[in-house]
Design a protein around this motif. Structure first.
Motif, short mmCIF file in Angstrom:
data_model
loop_
_atom_site.label_atom_id
_atom_site.label_comp_id
_atom_site.label_asym_id
_atom_site.label_seq_id
_atom_site.Cartn_x
_atom_site.Cartn_y
_atom_site.Cartn_z
N PRO A 170 -13.58 -9.17 -7.26
CA PRO A 170 -12.77 -9.86 -6.24
C PRO A 170 -11.34 -9.32 -6.15
O PRO A 170 -10.80 -9.17 -5.06
N THR A 171 -10.76 -8.99 -7.29
CA THR A 171 -9.41 -8.44 -7.29
C THR A 171 -9.39 -7.08 -6.62
O THR A 171 -8.51 -6.77 -5.82
N GLN A 172 -10.37 -6.24 -6.92
CA GLN A 172 -10.46 -4.92 -6.30
C GLN A 172 -10.61 -5.07 -4.79
O GLN A 172 -10.01 -4.31 -4.03
N TYR A 173 -11.39 -6.04 -4.34
CA TYR A 173 -11.59 -6.27 -2.92
C TYR A 173 -10.27 -6.67 -2.25
O TYR A 173 -9.92 -6.14 -1.20
N ARG A 174 -9.55 -7.60 -2.88
CA ARG A 174 -8.26 -8.03 -2.31
C ARG A 174 -7.28 -6.86 -2.25
O ARG A 174 -6.57 -6.71 -1.26
N ILE A 175 -7.24 -6.04 -3.27
CA ILE A 175 -6.33 -4.89 -3.28
C ILE A 175 -6.71 -3.89 -2.20
O ILE A 175 -5.86 -3.31 -1.55
N SER A 176 -8.01 -3.72 -1.95
CA SER A 176 -8.45 -2.75 -0.94
C SER A 176 -7.98 -3.14 0.47
O SER A 176 -7.88 -2.29 1.35
N LYS A 177 -7.67 -4.42 0.68
CA LYS A 177 -7.23 -4.89 1.99
C LYS A 177 -5.72 -4.71 2.21
O LYS A 177 -5.23 -4.93 3.30
N LEU A 178 -4.99 -4.32 1.18
CA LEU A 178 -3.54 -4.19 1.28
C LEU A 178 -3.13 -2.89 1.97
O LEU A 178 -3.91 -1.94 2.06
N HIS A 179 -1.91 -2.84 2.43
CA HIS A 179 -1.33 -1.64 3.01
C HIS A 179 -1.35 -0.53 1.95
O HIS A 179 -1.17 -0.82 0.76
N PRO A 180 -1.57 0.72 2.35
CA PRO A 180 -1.67 1.82 1.36
C PRO A 180 -0.48 1.91 0.40
O PRO A 180 -0.66 2.19 -0.79
N SER A 181 0.73 1.67 0.87
CA SER A 181 1.89 1.75 -0.03
C SER A 181 1.86 0.63 -1.07
O SER A 181 2.24 0.84 -2.22
N VAL A 182 1.38 -0.54 -0.67
CA VAL A 182 1.27 -1.66 -1.61
C VAL A 182 0.14 -1.39 -2.60
O VAL A 182 0.26 -1.69 -3.79
N ARG A 183 -0.96 -0.81 -2.11
CA ARG A 183 -2.07 -0.44 -3.02
C ARG A 183 -1.58 0.54 -4.07
O ARG A 183 -1.94 0.43 -5.25
#
Length: 63
Positions: free
Chosen positions: A4-17
């Motif tokens: 679930p954490t990986q999924y949430r991170i994948s939805k973030l803006h590339p710079s935030v990722r």
């Protein structure tokens, strides 16, 4: 990191990722004691020392 954490991170803006990946790479996984020093190290093959303190300094501060 859980799915679930990986999924949430994948939805973030590339710079935030990129920033999240940088922070994750500094997360402490191990505590090692070598040559009179306590080292906090990251996880993975290429472990890095994040923080280090001598056992003598720690003893002195705890008194």
């Amino acid at each position: 990191m859980d799915t679930p954490t990986q999924y949430r991170i994948s939805k973030l803006h590339p710079s935030v990722r990129a920033e999240a990946a940088k922070i994750e790479s500094l997360m402490i996984e191990n505590i090692d004691i070598n040559d009179g020093k306590i080292s906090l190290t990251t996880k993975g093959k290429n472990r890095k020392v994040v923080a280090q303190i001598s056992t003598e300094d720690l003893k002195r501060e705890l008194q």
